[in-house]
Design a protein around this motif. Structure first.
Motif, mmCIF file in Angstrom:
data_model
loop_
_atom_site.group_PDB
_atom_site.id
_atom_site.type_symbol
_atom_site.label_atom_id
_atom_site.label_comp_id
_atom_site.label_asym_id
_atom_site.label_seq_id
_atom_site.Cartn_x
_atom_site.Cartn_y
_atom_site.Cartn_z
ATOM 1 N N UNK A 95 0.833 -1.197 0.000
ATOM 2 C CA UNK A 95 0.000 0.000 0.000
ATOM 3 C C UNK A 95 0.870 1.251 0.000
ATOM 4 N N UNK A 96 1.919 1.250 0.823
ATOM 5 C CA UNK A 96 2.842 2.384 0.859
ATOM 6 C C UNK A 96 3.574 2.525 -0.472
ATOM 7 N N UNK A 97 3.996 1.409 -1.058
ATOM 8 C CA UNK A 97 4.656 1.458 -2.366
ATOM 9 C C UNK A 97 3.738 2.085 -3.407
ATOM 10 N N UNK A 98 2.456 1.720 -3.381
ATOM 11 C CA UNK A 98 1.487 2.276 -4.326
ATOM 12 C C UNK A 98 1.353 3.782 -4.142
ATOM 13 N N UNK A 99 1.272 4.228 -2.894
ATOM 14 C CA UNK A 99 1.161 5.661 -2.608
ATOM 15 C C UNK A 99 2.371 6.418 -3.140
ATOM 16 N N UNK A 100 3.554 5.884 -2.892
ATOM 17 C CA UNK A 100 4.775 6.554 -3.333
ATOM 18 C C UNK A 100 4.913 6.540 -4.854
#
Length: 211
Positions: A95-100
């Motif tokens: 999820x964090x990778x997607x946001x970044x």
């Protein structure tokens, strides 16, 4: 040994799956619903694993400032939390990778998570970066065990996941989105100020900026 049983509801006809496990009766720490079996030394613990009752989940809802594609990944992580906290941790990391990748870096190039956090560092409040690194650290411990542990400390890899720590990963990603949403609103509101007010603010800041 675990046993899996399929049950049918006599009312609605839908299927349910439960897992049964033999545990010592003196184990008072089990969170599973238990029934007696044969004698006082062994009990049979039972837990429904399908369907999952999301109404009792401890996972907080996603931030209102969370982009929809990020929210979709967040909800997937929340949906498996009770069944597999380790899977949930891996999905929060994603999820964090997607946001970044899609919302903060978005340069069309491939970067690992550590690099993307570093690239976003200069543009974000320090607290946001710290939350990101905590998600990276916790996620890595679940999905990227070090080679030395594979060789020498296998037991550390197969230990039970700390559910409370995984819950904090959900809180961290929510806080990241809340702070980024607040910063974006602040920037937009500041841009909307009359030019005279912005000039006055700039003059005041310059007066006390001795660097």
């Amino acid at each position: 040994m675990d046993f899996f049983n399929l049950a049918d509801c006599n009312t609605c006809g839908k299927h349910s799956i439960l897992v049964e496990k033999e545990i010592p009766s003196h184990n008072k720490n089990t969170r599973l619903q238990s029934i007696d079996k044969q004698n006082n030394n062994v009990i049979l613990s039972q837990k429904f694993i399908y369907p999952v009752d999301n109404t009792i989940s401890l996972v907080p809802p996603g931030s209102n400032s969370m982009p929809e594609d990020v929210r979709s990944m967040y909800n997937e992580a929340a949906s498996v939390f009770e069944l597999s906290p380790r899977s949930s941790a891996a999905l929060i990391r994603l999820t964090l990778e997607t946001l970044l990748k899609k919302h903060l870096i978005n340069d069309g190039k491939k970067h690992n998570l550590n690099t993307m956090i570093g690239m976003s560092n200069m543009e974000q409040p320090e607290l946001v970066t710290e939350f990101m690194d905590m998600i990276r650290k916790e996620g890595n411990e679940e999905v990227h065990p070090e080679y030395e542990k594979l060789e020498h400390e296998w037991g550390n890899i197969t230990k039970d996941t700390n559910k409370d720590q995984v819950l904090y990963m959900f809180k961290y990603i929510n806080s990241i989105c809340d702070l980024l949403g607040l910063v974006t609103k602040m920037h937009n509101d500041y841009k909307a100020l009359p030019e005279s007010q912005k000039q006055a603010i700039h003059k005041r800041n310059a007066k006390y900026n001795t660097k």
